[in-house]
Write a protein that holds these residues in place. Sequence first.
Motif, PDB file in Angstrom:
ATOM      1  N   THR A   1      10.637  39.320  40.696  1.00  0.00           N
ATOM      2  CA  THR A   1      11.128  39.769  39.293  1.00  0.00           C
ATOM      3  C   THR A   1      12.335  39.628  39.170  1.00  0.00           C
ATOM      4  O   THR A   1      13.024  39.231  38.243  1.00  0.00           O
ATOM      5  N   ARG A   2      13.057  40.141  40.031  1.00  0.00           N
ATOM      6  CA  ARG A   2      14.503  39.737  40.183  1.00  0.00           C
ATOM      7  C   ARG A   2      14.958  38.451  39.934  1.00  0.00           C
ATOM      8  O   ARG A   2      15.964  37.955  39.028  1.00  0.00           O
ATOM      9  N   SER A   3      14.555  37.527  40.601  1.00  0.00           N
ATOM     10  CA  SER A   3      14.839  36.241  40.421  1.00  0.00           C
ATOM     11  C   SER A   3      14.578  35.563  38.968  1.00  0.00           C
ATOM     12  O   SER A   3      15.290  34.906  38.419  1.00  0.00           O
TER      13      SER A   3
ATOM     14  N   GLU B   1      17.354  36.711  36.881  1.00  0.00           N
ATOM     15  CA  GLU B   1      18.567  35.889  37.193  1.00  0.00           C
ATOM     16  C   GLU B   1      18.506  34.715  36.576  1.00  0.00           C
ATOM     17  O   GLU B   1      19.602  34.206  36.228  1.00  0.00           O
TER      18      GLU B   1
ATOM     19  N   ASN C   1      15.926  46.966  36.123  1.00  0.00           N
ATOM     20  CA  ASN C   1      15.893  47.492  37.399  1.00  0.00           C
ATOM     21  C   ASN C   1      14.770  46.814  38.186  1.00  0.00           C
ATOM     22  O   ASN C   1      13.798  47.476  38.566  1.00  0.00           O
ATOM     23  N   PRO C   2      14.674  45.478  38.167  1.00  0.00           N
ATOM     24  CA  PRO C   2      13.657  45.004  38.889  1.00  0.00           C
ATOM     25  C   PRO C   2      13.349  45.183  40.119  1.00  0.00           C
ATOM     26  O   PRO C   2      14.400  45.228  41.021  1.00  0.00           O
ATOM     27  N   LYS C   3      12.169  45.572  40.905  1.00  0.00           N
ATOM     28  CA  LYS C   3      12.126  46.018  42.453  1.00  0.00           C
ATOM     29  C   LYS C   3      11.696  44.912  43.306  1.00  0.00           C
ATOM     30  O   LYS C   3      12.294  44.801  44.212  1.00  0.00           O
TER      31      LYS C   3
ATOM     32  N   PRO D   1      11.140  41.075  44.574  1.00  0.00           N
ATOM     33  CA  PRO D   1      12.360  40.157  44.480  1.00  0.00           C
ATOM     34  C   PRO D   1      11.937  38.799  43.591  1.00  0.00           C
ATOM     35  O   PRO D   1      12.948  38.363  42.911  1.00  0.00           O
TER      36      PRO D   1
ATOM     37  N   LEU E   1      23.429  42.211  38.870  1.00  0.00           N
ATOM     38  CA  LEU E   1      22.622  41.490  37.984  1.00  0.00           C
ATOM     39  C   LEU E   1      23.403  40.991  36.884  1.00  0.00           C
ATOM     40  O   LEU E   1      24.104  41.655  36.261  1.00  0.00           O
TER      41      LEU E   1
END
Lengths: 281, 344
Positions: free
Chosen positions: A261-263, A266, A255-257, A259, B2
């Motif tokens: 970390t999200r990339s 991904e 649950n990366p908050k 952006p 995700l």
Amino acid sequence: MIAAQPYAGRERAGALLEVRNLCKSFRVGSETFTRAALVKAVDDVTFRIEPGSTMGLVGESGSGKSTVARMITRLIRPDSGEILIDGQDIVTGGAAGKRFARLVQIVFQDPTSSLNPRWKVGDLIGEGVLVHRLCPRSEIRNRVVALAGRCGLDVDSLDRFPHEFSGGQRQRIAIARALAVEPSVLVLDEPVSALDVSVQAQILVLLQELQAAFGLTYLLIAHDLAVVERFCSHVAVMRLGRIVEAGLPRDIHENPKDPYTRSLVEAHPVPDPHRRKAMTA
Amino acid sequence: MLALDGTQRSDPAGTETQRPGLTPQHAGAPLIEVSDLSVRFGAVTAVSSVSFSVAKGEVFGVVGESGAGKSATARAIIGLLPPTAKIAGSVRYKGEELVGASKARLRQARGAQIGYVFQDALTALDPVRTIGAQLVEVLNVHGHVSRRDGLERAADLLAELKINDPVRTLKAYPHQLSGGMRQRAVIAAALIANPELIIADEVTSALDVTVQRKVLDLLLGVCAARGAGVILITHDLGVVAQTSDRVAVLYGGIVAEEADVFSLFDNPRHPYSGALLNSMPRLGDQGVFEPIPGSAIQVFGDLRACPFADRCARVADDCRAGVPAPFKEGGTTYRCLHPLEDTA
Ligand SMILES: Nc1ncnc2c1ncn2[C@@H]1O[C@H](COP(=O)(O)OP(=O)(O)OP(=O)(O)O)[C@@H](O)[C@H]1O
Ligand SMILES: Nc1ncnc2c1ncn2[C@@H]1O[C@H](COP(=O)(O)OP(=O)(O)OP(=O)(O)O)[C@@H](O)[C@H]1O
Ligand SMILES: [Mg+2]
Ligand SMILES: [Mg+2]
């Protein structure tokens, strides 16, 4: 020989590492140019690592991770902020600070350039013991042999030179060298990035065993979330000199908050050719 | 939505596509053809009769653990081994023999026709000159460009490699850059002269996955757009899975297995390939690491047995009687007498 064993008689070696409001800027370009740009490499970084636990520090390239590591190990001086080992400030703490500073050692990504090529492995490992007078001269050899063995190096490696070893073995040498001065905190700046997967796993297993045996506190800098997830109890994510997200590895992965970390989650390369990601163009 | 890598087998969100295969106009005569290549350093045999070829527009992955001979193979191709090394065999670039070619010819081929990035390239950057000066120099070796045009091209390339501030980076000296920034400066040097073949030896090991992705996309883009060929050397099987058309798995200086990327991952035949695939860290796994037991071998003199025999779970007496000959089955060639089961 009990006396020759590192950490003899100590139950737990781990110390509490606290970093508060750490800042560091650099000038880039030739020093003589007055227009040289100022880069804020580390900008108000604060964290705390409990004794015997491991915090992972991940983040974009150039986000300031190595600069944090170099300040904690006193290779460079912060512009401002505090670095505390068991409550003692090692930057401004004078003689006491210096004594505590020895308790923090570092292992770099590239073992080739961090080990002096003209020294024999045994001397490289024993240097810190000699410098800090950690045991009588006559016992140094025993101690080096014991440590090398603990790190998976055999006795004849001690009389050879670092270039005769593979990357993984050189990293074992670097770890043994760092452990020789009985640190409480080990800063690991991408210790396995340059190694192939099977050797990576061996080094990480070794680091886990050493932590279990000596209760060491680790700060692990890595860019591989899969490594961090297996290895760390906490993770902090850096971006442009600041910590933008911190928490448990599982939460950050699922649950990366932030952006970035999200990339990071991904873009992780899936080891499956049937699941190629579209080009990011 | 995700994609939780490695934990999620199907892909309902459909965020992933397959890279188109070779376009027909690019396929055909090989760009580079390596046959029976061997490299020795004194008593140490680093590479033993390695053969493979790479076509235009193709990404050829080379994997294998430390000491397997990956870098020695790459250096042999472009004539950059130390003088103490002994090379045998043949390396043909568009039909032209490069083993034994003159120093001048090799120098000309490097950079302009064959761009290369070496593993230790970080230390090879000149510490007393700026990144900009070093990039413009690569262009100048192969025809003149003005300093301004050169710097502009260099800045564009660095921006494509996701460097935040290309202008500052061009003015910086190597020690003023982070590890990942230096690695990208070296990659830029390999790409700036538009070579037809790119040899990339562990080029993304110091990069986080977002930048790694960008670098790999750039390499794939160069392949697709210009039909360049890429030899991608890496220990990261995730990188290979995401980029390569075909893969060679090196062990102890031999090509243990060569296959198209799907066959290798779905149906590895050499026990070493199987073990390597099992030791991969995947996102979502926790706790244990699974190293391959034993340590990598160093080969002295002529190889007389399967180099993996001592670490292999399937070893039998005949494995030590000689080096198994290459055996071709479907899209896969492997050198093993007791291969893993064919699950295809
Ligand atoms: N000695 C120096 N002089 C000038 N700038 C520096 C110096 N050291 C680091 N920097 C700059 O500080 C920033 C942070 O660098 P740092 O090495 O800490 O990054 P990092 O997070 O470790 O990156 P990487 O993942 O690429 O190793 C970068 O912009 C870098 O250019
Ligand atoms: N200059 C040299 N002198 C002597 N031996 C060498 C030299 N370069 C490589 N070797 C030996 O040749 C073998 C193959 O080395 P090579 O560098 O090709 O491995 P690699 O597959 O690239 O490994 P890594 O993943 O660690 O980069 C090793 O046993 C190594 O010790
Ligand atoms: Mg760094
Ligand atoms: Mg190599």
